[in-house]
Scaffold this active site. Structure first.
Site, mmCIF file in Angstrom:
data_model
loop_
_atom_site.group_PDB
_atom_site.id
_atom_site.type_symbol
_atom_site.label_atom_id
_atom_site.label_comp_id
_atom_site.label_asym_id
_atom_site.label_seq_id
_atom_site.Cartn_x
_atom_site.Cartn_y
_atom_site.Cartn_z
ATOM 1 N N CYS A 58 0.833 -1.192 0.000
ATOM 2 C CA CYS A 58 0.000 0.000 0.000
ATOM 3 C C CYS A 58 0.874 1.250 0.000
ATOM 4 C CB CYS A 58 -0.897 -0.035 1.226
ATOM 5 S SG CYS A 58 -1.745 1.505 1.585
ATOM 6 N N HIS A 62 0.055 4.108 0.946
ATOM 7 C CA HIS A 62 -0.287 4.985 2.066
ATOM 8 C C HIS A 62 0.416 4.590 3.357
ATOM 9 C CE1 HIS A 62 -4.209 5.505 -0.376
ATOM 10 N NE2 HIS A 62 -3.356 6.460 -0.682
ATOM 11 N N HIS A 63 0.562 3.268 3.583
ATOM 12 C CA HIS A 63 1.167 2.807 4.829
ATOM 13 C C HIS A 63 2.358 1.867 4.610
ATOM 14 C CE1 HIS A 63 -3.158 3.655 5.732
ATOM 15 N NE2 HIS A 63 -2.612 4.329 6.725
ATOM 16 N N GLN A 117 -4.967 -0.444 -4.944
ATOM 17 C CA GLN A 117 -5.514 -1.531 -5.763
ATOM 18 C C GLN A 117 -6.187 -0.992 -7.006
ATOM 19 O OE1 GLN A 117 -7.568 -4.630 -3.619
ATOM 20 N NE2 GLN A 117 -8.837 -5.166 -5.375
ATOM 21 N N HIS A 143 -5.971 -6.227 2.263
ATOM 22 C CA HIS A 143 -5.061 -5.129 2.565
ATOM 23 C C HIS A 143 -4.672 -5.180 4.043
ATOM 24 C CE1 HIS A 143 -5.815 -2.607 -1.176
ATOM 25 N NE2 HIS A 143 -6.633 -3.645 -1.309
#
Length: 221
Positions: free
Chosen positions: A108, A110-111, A149, A177
């Site tokens: 991901c 974002h993280h 995704q 996720h």
């Protein structure tokens, strides 16, 4: 991973200018040195409250840097090159080609935690086909980059459409996720499904239905 080739009556193309996501070639950015990467890992170890000088962590920065080279190897590869060799001697075959259950691991954006799933990719050839392993390789290249995704799904479909110029492309991704399972809401086992369709698949719901039926063929209800 299953490879399925089925013959269906060809549907007329309704819109030759169907919305097609632009492919994303190999990114070009200035990369820090290996030493700088290892120093960053040591900083993170201190930030989480551990001691990078203790015995168990002495070689961790080197291991992490080496692991990142493999995990994010998609930045060093070009998916367009993977699709460069095609075959036109297919005995007149011009119907659906589906490669389903392609496993992948991504992260991901974002993280930077894992996304684990499988991709199903189909296309309707227009006079030429590509080796089945090349489709799986395109999935792998894009997956081995920081991703959402939704973007991953569109990049796979857009690249195949742009390079092979088939009558249509269909991509479906199912994934879990870890940013939902390991942190935040912490809902283990939840699955996200995304799809992208181009040209014949986008304009014809019957082609979409065939795609979904083949993807689900043989699954237990």
């Amino acid at each position: 991973m299953d490879a399925i080739i089925k013959s269906f009556p060809q549907r007329p193309e309704e819109n030759s200018a169907a919305d097609v996501s632009a492919h994303h070639p190999k990114p070009t950015v200035e990369r820090p040195s290996r030493e700088e990467a290892e120093a960053a890992v040591r900083t993170l170890l201190r930030w989480i409250g551990d001691d990078p000088e203790r015995e168990g962590l002495l070689d961790t920065p080197k291991r992490v840097a080496k692991a990142y080279e493999e995990i994010f190897g998609g930045y060093s590869a070009d998916p367009v090159e993977e699709l460069g060799r095609t075959f036109e001697e297919v005995a007149g075959y011009d119907d659906l080609v589906l490669i389903k259950d392609i496993p992948f691991h991504s992260h991901c954006e974002h993280h930077m935690v894992p996304i684990i799933g499988k991709a199903h990719v189909a296309y309707l050839p227009d006079g030429k086909v590509v080796g089945l392993s090349k489709i799986a390789r395109v999935v792998d290249i894009f997956a081995r980059r920081l991703q959402t995704q939704e973007a991953l799904t569109a990049q796979i479909a857009g690249t195949i459409q742009s390079v092979l110029n088939p009558l249509g492309v269909a991509v479906m991704i199912e994934a879990e996720h870890m940013c939902m399972s390991m942190r935040g809401i912490r809902k283990h086992g939840s699955t996200t499904i995304t799809t992208t369709f181009t040209k014949a698949f986008k304009m014809n719901t019957e082609e979409q239905t065939r795609f979904f039926n083949l993807v689900n063929n043989g699954r237990r209800s």
